[in-house]
Design an enzyme around this catalytic site. Sequence first.
Site, PDB file in Angstrom:
ATOM      1  N   VAL A 199       9.854  13.576   9.158  1.00  0.00           N
ATOM      2  CA  VAL A 199      10.734  13.449  10.283  1.00  0.00           C
ATOM      3  C   VAL A 199      12.314  13.392   9.767  1.00  0.00           C
ATOM      4  O   VAL A 199      12.842  12.180   9.186  1.00  0.00           O
ATOM      5  CB  VAL A 199      10.512  11.844  10.717  1.00  0.00           C
ATOM      6  CG1 VAL A 199      11.705  11.645  12.177  1.00  0.00           C
ATOM      7  CG2 VAL A 199       9.201  12.141  11.746  1.00  0.00           C
ATOM      8  N   GLU A 209      -4.213  -6.991  -9.664  1.00  0.00           N
ATOM      9  CA  GLU A 209      -5.672  -5.688  -9.828  1.00  0.00           C
ATOM     10  C   GLU A 209      -6.222  -4.782  -9.934  1.00  0.00           C
ATOM     11  O   GLU A 209      -7.053  -4.540 -10.905  1.00  0.00           O
ATOM     12  CB  GLU A 209      -5.468  -5.702  -7.390  1.00  0.00           C
ATOM     13  CG  GLU A 209      -6.083  -6.433  -6.851  1.00  0.00           C
ATOM     14  CD  GLU A 209      -5.866  -6.223  -5.726  1.00  0.00           C
ATOM     15  OE1 GLU A 209      -5.092  -5.720  -5.272  1.00  0.00           O
ATOM     16  OE2 GLU A 209      -7.301  -6.942  -4.862  1.00  0.00           O
ATOM     17  N   ASP A 245       6.228  -1.838   7.860  1.00  0.00           N
ATOM     18  CA  ASP A 245       6.879  -2.454   6.480  1.00  0.00           C
ATOM     19  C   ASP A 245       8.529  -1.907   7.463  1.00  0.00           C
ATOM     20  O   ASP A 245       9.601  -2.307   6.327  1.00  0.00           O
ATOM     21  CB  ASP A 245       6.679  -1.778   4.768  1.00  0.00           C
ATOM     22  CG  ASP A 245       5.585  -1.989   4.685  1.00  0.00           C
ATOM     23  OD1 ASP A 245       4.208  -3.073   5.638  1.00  0.00           O
ATOM     24  OD2 ASP A 245       4.646  -1.963   3.882  1.00  0.00           O
ATOM     25  N   ALA A 298      -1.066  -5.073   4.918  1.00  0.00           N
ATOM     26  CA  ALA A 298      -1.692  -4.548   5.887  1.00  0.00           C
ATOM     27  C   ALA A 298      -1.939  -5.598   7.289  1.00  0.00           C
ATOM     28  O   ALA A 298      -1.431  -4.768   7.922  1.00  0.00           O
ATOM     29  CB  ALA A 298      -3.126  -3.980   4.751  1.00  0.00           C
TER      30      ALA A 298
END
Lengths: 431, 431
Positions: A86, A176, A300, A317
């Site tokens: 876009v 992580e 976000d 999330a």
Amino acid sequence: MSDSTPQSGSRPKVVVVGAGFAGINAVHQLARHEVDVTLVDRNNFHTFQPLLYQVATSYLPPEQVGATIRAVFRKQRNVKVRVGRVDDVDWDERAVVLEDGDRLPYDYLVVAAGATTNFFGISGMEDHAWPLYTMGDAVRLRLHLLEELERAAAEPSADLARQTVVVVGGGPTGVETAGALAAMGKEHVGGDVDMRVVLVEALPRLLNTFSEKSGRQALDDLRRRGVEVLLDTAVASADDKGVTFKSGERIDTRTVVWAAGVQASPLGRAVGVELGKGGSIVVGPDLQVKGHPGVFAAGDIASISPPPHGTPPPLVAPNAIQQGKHVGRQIARLGAGEQTEPFSYFDKGSMAVIARGDAVTEIPVPGLRGRILRVAGLPAWLLWAGVHVVYLIGFRNRVKTLTDWLWSSLTSSGGGAILVRATRTPKPDVG
Amino acid sequence: MSDSTPQSGSRPKVVVVGAGFAGINAVHQLARHEVDVTLVDRNNFHTFQPLLYQVATSYLPPEQVGATIRAVFRKQRNVKVRVGRVDDVDWDERAVVLEDGDRLPYDYLVVAAGATTNFFGISGMEDHAWPLYTMGDAVRLRLHLLEELERAAAEPSADLARQTVVVVGGGPTGVETAGALAAMGKEHVGGDVDMRVVLVEALPRLLNTFSEKSGRQALDDLRRRGVEVLLDTAVASADDKGVTFKSGERIDTRTVVWAAGVQASPLGRAVGVELGKGGSIVVGPDLQVKGHPGVFAAGDIASISPPPHGTPPPLVAPNAIQQGKHVGRQIARLGAGEQTEPFSYFDKGSMAVIARGDAVTEIPVPGLRGRILRVAGLPAWLLWAGVHVVYLIGFRNRVKTLTDWLWSSLTSSGGGAILVRATRTPKPDVG
């Protein structure tokens, strides 16, 4: 808001830009409504971002952390998928303009284009650090790591920088990634390489959005697993040979992983709407874009003004999922001639995995404001695994992902750590 | 052959070049022998070649059709893995020379470097056709196909060449690829694209190594599934807009898949040994290289002189597996001071898959020379599935592959058809 209501008789057209958590959930919410939805994304797949670090460290194949958008909406008849970029929105004509010139007219628009990596202008970082925000990032980093490890295995005495990885950012992604990297060296090159993993955080603690105790636990657990954790350490610059800290100290490495920040997608800037912090799109309490009735932003890329409860929801999330669902519901309400409702973020807690079978989890206790339930170690990891499997929306199937995953978690064969480079031409890369 | 026997007291060094079916099986055969094995391959993984067409058509992720060599030999203590490209063999010093200059000394050497695509010098083919022999080939073709399908889905009227695929070669690989492509268009872009699949064969029939009846059945089944099959049609040239036949006819396409032939790896030529047809390495009946005691060649790179039973064994996986095992056994025999034995190929039959649940299989009946048992349709497909699962050597685990596979075969979500490009730099490919 009557100007955003289409003429009766035709089904309203909804265009959703972005197939991340917000976009996917907005579309899903419109399943049983009399609207025609076009979901546009530059990729043909949805990415389950919280597991990208497992792709980067070769623990899961990309196919298990991404699912094609068409597969996700196979059973939802009112959705068309368009792969494309876009470029702009024609506000007067109410149409989304794609890079190739195609136009997608809309009655309702959802801008859910997400975020991009934010290197905060640190010298050399954009050119030399490996971000970990998109599937492409994860696959690129995975191939790079496997190449470096193979070279280190071939010539163990040659270049310590090859077997050193510096992870910048002590939030959940950094923690992580560092934890998985510490296991990866041993498991994927079979003990042939002694990998050095350094986690760097500018603040005096890890997991800043968690409690002090959880941050401490992550620190202890990572160190016990061989990760060097440098707190109070700010990064000054990166180059092709390593990373330099503000203290002047330096680590030689071929791999700086950037897990320190994101900013809103540049799309908000491109389409000319009121912008908030970091180029985000300012939306009202119902997530409608200021001055553009029938146009919503979620996830976000959106910043709510004024923020609900006085604090903006975090860029995670669960927030994107909740905002996407909310936007879907509001479009249905507008279509039915009803008023929109304000969005309210429900904090379900936070999780960070440290290693297979080890995590920290914090869950707010309902009714007790400010009190959280802390779970750590194996129970926290099991909780994390369960929650993530449940949330793997529309993936090939939940049972398959669950079994794959349990298997990958119980074993550590590293058999999936295959190194395949694909160039654009049919010619094989013969040497 | 005393000159190939190392001094007593030290463990003999075995170097195996190539981690294909022959190399893997040679190494495996040496598991319980007092030798030190180094397996060298330019990739860090073994490829299960008969399933590459499923990677190319997005039905299986690369990780399920390749397994890291280290994972395959995790439990075999006498194996070291070296990722690198072999440039030469120093026959006097008995050492394999790698591209980076490293040398791997050997007492016994197994050359199992396989084959490469053979375009038979057809004009433009090497530059414009997509081969399907290596994992890299399969991944490149997969990404290309997904890109073309997405573009065709975005602009259905634009360019029919985008949704046309021409497969050259009516052997098992061509038949299997054409069958999978016919399903792929519908299943992976959700009916948004009407894919045209053309299978081209120069001979008047398909599956030339099978019986007339099986060839006929493959033809009928493929046509019923929408594949255009052109027999007696030789390809004259390819360019970036399509393929031209010797008849002068032409098909506009962006994708010519080459499934018409392979030739021995150029390694035989490079190291200076006696060469057979197509640059293969001439070996004696025991698979030892002529004039090089203690050096063996096995699999697609080897040609036996004189051929056993007067006919050379076909370049198929079962032959490579059997030759690899044979070579492993012979090295053990030489180490024990025994004589080598001649290799003998045991034909277990042939299989070709036409579609999910449809295949042709031919099995020689023991004791009845020249008589074969023909199985077709679903029973043949089940047989094929069973045999392939059993042969998936050392993959992450057989149960997992089986369940993944059964699942992929029973469903057709296409969820794994994700399009990820990975370039060499950390910089994302933003447009």
